[in-house]
Design an enzyme around this catalytic site. Structure first.
Site, PDB file in Angstrom:
ATOM      1  CD  GLU A  14      -3.077  -0.975   2.190  1.00 27.92           C
ATOM      2  OE1 GLU A  14      -2.982  -0.073   3.033  1.00 27.92           O
ATOM      3  OE2 GLU A  14      -4.039  -1.751   2.138  1.00 27.92           O
TER       4      GLU A  14
ATOM      5  CD  GLU B 215      -3.662  -5.703   4.269  1.00 32.53           C
ATOM      6  OE1 GLU B 215      -4.446  -4.827   4.674  1.00 32.53           O
ATOM      7  OE2 GLU B 215      -2.430  -5.603   4.364  1.00 32.53           O
TER       8      GLU B 215
END
Ligand code: GAL
Length: 437
Positions: free
Chosen positions: A163, A350
């Protein structure tokens, strides 16, 4: 094409959020070790010096993952355990720890996946500017080379940087995550360097045959508040920032700066050949998604010209994170990624839901049931989805939120360090054993 029963299931964890042992065995300090020293930055004034004590209890956690029926254990490596100074001399004790984790996974029959970077830069490198310093490309390359040389014989799946947008957005623009820097210059320079570093990391790992190397992208569904041109434009800017900036340069599309002109400032940091160097044909994309945000135009907000309309104001329930939980986002983003390239392998790397201590774990089960429904639709549309990794196994240190949000399917008693499977873990275990029949 895959059917729902063919999907692989696993779990994602991260070094700083779980390991503890923050100064053990010659580990150097990371930016999160120093950031949490300023305890007011963390909601419950906690830190992760002990965290879930994964450093000493990894066997127990991996056993639990296996018992639930998970097939993949994704964890991140702490850069400052491998290089206490960030660069230079490798710490053999750091290597040994990850050797043990990997070997244990293989012994008990769960596939180890490595994330090379999940936000815990060595403090020594931050002292030299961290991601804002172009040298970080070399620092990161040196680190990834060592990881490859030590672990690539046993680890086949690699996630480079977790991320990027959260790493630089929260850490170098808003200052709410380590290293607590703010401002547009910090943001644009670190964005460019992080993407270049990731592209280099890919090449280094791909020097070995047989590896699957990808990245993990934070995805947040963005919608306009009102049906006005101004709010639509605001939504496009925020969507570009949150959901395209860390993807399109790697696809060879360049920076999406037409839809968000502030990003043109990145060009100040270009060197010859950079845009070409960013092109990276990852073996897979990892999609990570949790929430939906609704935004409206706001001329007074610097750079963004937009502001979030908080869920409460929209009469929408929030989770303990203050987010509008949005399992539908998983399907939305998988379909969106498939449009970039219908053949590319995709993972939901995720997804998860935070509950407070008091909330019933049934809510998490319902969240995952919705995720599964979305994935069935995705597979019906022939999207190349390979599997689902949950966030997360054991309740852990949730960055600036401390230990308040509980994302785990296993609870942790922080006094006794005892782990206990929650309802959702039992539900998942049953689901996984039935689906394979
Ligand atoms: C992701 C992050 C994880 C975890 C999760 C829940 O963005 O990769 O470390 O914190 O969010 O907030």
């Amino acid at each position: 094409m895959n059917k729902i029963k063919d999907l692989k299931w696993g779990v994602t964890t991260a070094a700083y959020q779980t390991e503890g042992a923050y100064d053990k065995d010659e580990k150097g300090l990371s930016i999160w070790d120093t950031f949490t020293q300023k305890s007011h930055k963390i909601k419950d004034r906690s830190n992760a010096r002990i965290a879930t004590d994964f450093y000493h209890r990894f066997e127990e956690d991996i056993d639990l993952a296996v018992d639930i029926g998970l097939q993949i254990f994704r964890f991140s490596i702490s850069w400052s355990r491998i290089f206490p100074e960030g660069v230079g001399v490798v710490n053999p004790k750091g290597i040994k720890f990850y050797d043990k984790v990997i070997n244990y996974c293989l012994k008990v029959g769960i596939e180890p996946w490595v994330t090379t970077y999940h936000w815990d830069l060595p403090q020594k490198l931050q002292d030299k500017g961290g991601w804002t310093n172009r040298d970080v490309i070399n620092w990161y390359s040196g680190y990834v080379t060592v990881l490859r040389d030590h672990f690539a014989d046993r680890v086949k799946h690699w996630v480079l940087i977790n991320e990027g947008i959260v790493c630089v957005g929260a850490g170098y623009f808003l200052g709410v995550h380590a290293p607590g820097k703010r401002g547009i210059r910090n943001f644009v320079s670190s964005t460019h360097h992080l993407l270049l570093a990731q592209a280099e990391g890919f090449k280094i790992l791909k020097e070995r045959t047989g590896l699957q190397v990808g990245t993990a992208i934070s995805c947040t569904k963005i919608e306009p508040y009102r049906n006005t041109t101004a709010d639509h434009k605001a939504a496009i800017r925020i969507d570009t920032l949150m959901n395209r900036l860390f993807i399109e340069p790697h696809l060879g599309l360049g920076y999406p700066d037409n839809d968000f002109p502030v990003l043109k400032r990145i060009s100040k940091y270009y060197k010859k050949g950079d845009i070409e160097a960013l092109k990276t044909d990852f073996d897979f994309w990892g999609i990570q998604t949790y929430a939906r945000e609704v935004v409206k135009a706001a001329w007074y907000i610097p750079y963004l010209g937009a502001i979030q309309v908080k869920p409460k104001k929209r009469n929408v329930k929030t989770s303990v994170m203050g987010w509008e939980t949005y399992p539908e986002g998983a399907q939305y983003f998988l379909e969106r990624f498939a449009k970039y390239n219908p053949k590319k392998a995709l993972w939901l790397s995720e997804c998860g839901m935070a509950l407070s201590k008091k909330e019933d774990d049934q809510i998490r089960i319902e969240y995952y049931q919705k995720i599964i429904e979305g994935m069935k639709t995705v597979l019906d549309k022939n999207i190349n989805l390979k599997g689902i990794l949950l966030w997360t196994l054991v309740d852990n240190f949730e960055w600036a939120e401390g230990y308040i949000p509980k994302f785990g399917i296993i609870s942790l008693d922080r006094k006794t360090m005892q782990r206990q499977m929650k309802k959702s873990a039992f539900w998942l275990k049953k689901y996984l054993s039935n689906i394979k029949l």
